[in-house]
Design a protein around this motif. Structure first.
Motif, mmCIF file in Angstrom:
data_model
loop_
_atom_site.group_PDB
_atom_site.id
_atom_site.type_symbol
_atom_site.label_atom_id
_atom_site.label_comp_id
_atom_site.label_asym_id
_atom_site.label_seq_id
_atom_site.Cartn_x
_atom_site.Cartn_y
_atom_site.Cartn_z
ATOM 1 N N PHE A 5 0.817 -1.214 0.000
ATOM 2 C CA PHE A 5 0.000 0.000 0.000
ATOM 3 C C PHE A 5 0.856 1.271 0.000
ATOM 4 N N PRO A 6 1.898 1.372 0.856
ATOM 5 C CA PRO A 6 2.762 2.557 0.760
ATOM 6 C C PRO A 6 3.449 2.690 -0.597
ATOM 7 N N ALA A 7 3.790 1.566 -1.216
ATOM 8 C CA ALA A 7 4.433 1.623 -2.536
ATOM 9 C C ALA A 7 3.462 2.145 -3.592
ATOM 10 N N ILE A 8 2.220 1.711 -3.514
ATOM 11 C CA ILE A 8 1.211 2.202 -4.470
ATOM 12 C C ILE A 8 0.999 3.706 -4.282
ATOM 13 N N LEU A 9 0.927 4.145 -3.026
ATOM 14 C CA LEU A 9 0.778 5.581 -2.765
ATOM 15 C C LEU A 9 1.991 6.364 -3.264
ATOM 16 N N ALA A 10 3.176 5.787 -3.111
ATOM 17 C CA ALA A 10 4.390 6.448 -3.601
ATOM 18 C C ALA A 10 4.373 6.553 -5.125
ATOM 19 N N LEU A 11 3.849 5.530 -5.795
ATOM 20 C CA LEU A 11 3.729 5.598 -7.258
ATOM 21 C C LEU A 11 2.766 6.702 -7.684
ATOM 22 N N PHE A 12 1.659 6.839 -6.953
ATOM 23 C CA PHE A 12 0.742 7.941 -7.235
ATOM 24 C C PHE A 12 1.447 9.283 -7.029
ATOM 25 N N LEU A 14 4.627 9.921 -7.344
ATOM 26 C CA LEU A 14 5.543 10.125 -8.477
ATOM 27 C C LEU A 14 4.790 10.533 -9.738
ATOM 28 N N PHE A 15 3.647 9.919 -9.970
ATOM 29 C CA PHE A 15 2.850 10.276 -11.144
ATOM 30 C C PHE A 15 2.417 11.737 -11.084
ATOM 31 N N PHE A 16 1.899 12.164 -9.929
ATOM 32 C CA PHE A 16 1.438 13.542 -9.817
ATOM 33 C C PHE A 16 2.612 14.534 -9.819
ATOM 34 N N ILE A 58 2.355 16.066 -3.167
ATOM 35 C CA ILE A 58 2.770 16.201 -1.771
ATOM 36 C C ILE A 58 1.858 15.392 -0.852
ATOM 37 N N LEU A 59 0.557 15.469 -1.082
ATOM 38 C CA LEU A 59 -0.378 14.727 -0.236
ATOM 39 C C LEU A 59 -0.168 13.214 -0.341
ATOM 40 N N PHE A 60 0.014 12.712 -1.550
ATOM 41 C CA PHE A 60 0.251 11.281 -1.709
ATOM 42 C C PHE A 60 1.597 10.875 -1.111
ATOM 43 N N ALA A 61 2.616 11.715 -1.251
ATOM 44 C CA ALA A 61 3.922 11.391 -0.673
ATOM 45 C C ALA A 61 3.850 11.349 0.854
ATOM 46 N N LEU A 62 3.179 12.311 1.447
ATOM 47 C CA LEU A 62 3.030 12.312 2.910
ATOM 48 C C LEU A 62 2.217 11.112 3.383
#
Length: 76
Positions: A5-12, A14-16, A58-62
């Protein structure tokens, strides 16, 4: 599996971040000079609203970071 789940959020994130770079950061001088929008040679119209993608990044990275912190095994 805990880090999925953290990896998927990190991919989002990176995309944004990429979207922010492509739609605002790369053309910020043109957008500032036009004071409203910048028309690219290929016909795309970019505005200062492209900064919103940076907020999503920023929100997805946090969220990815916090999720990663809480998914780590705890040492006692």
């Amino acid at each position: 599996m805990r880090l999925l789940f953290p990896a998927i959020l990190a991919l989002f994130a990176l995309f944004f971040a990429w979207l922010y770079y492509e739609r605002y950061w790369k053309w910020r001088d043109c957008i500032d000079a036009a004071e409203s929008s910048c028309v690219l040679p290929n016909g795309d119209n970019l505005t200062g609203g492209g900064m919103v993608w940076g907020l999503f990044a920023i929100l997805f990275a946090l969220t990815a970071f916090v999720t990663w912190l809480f998914s780590r095994p705890r040492r006692h």
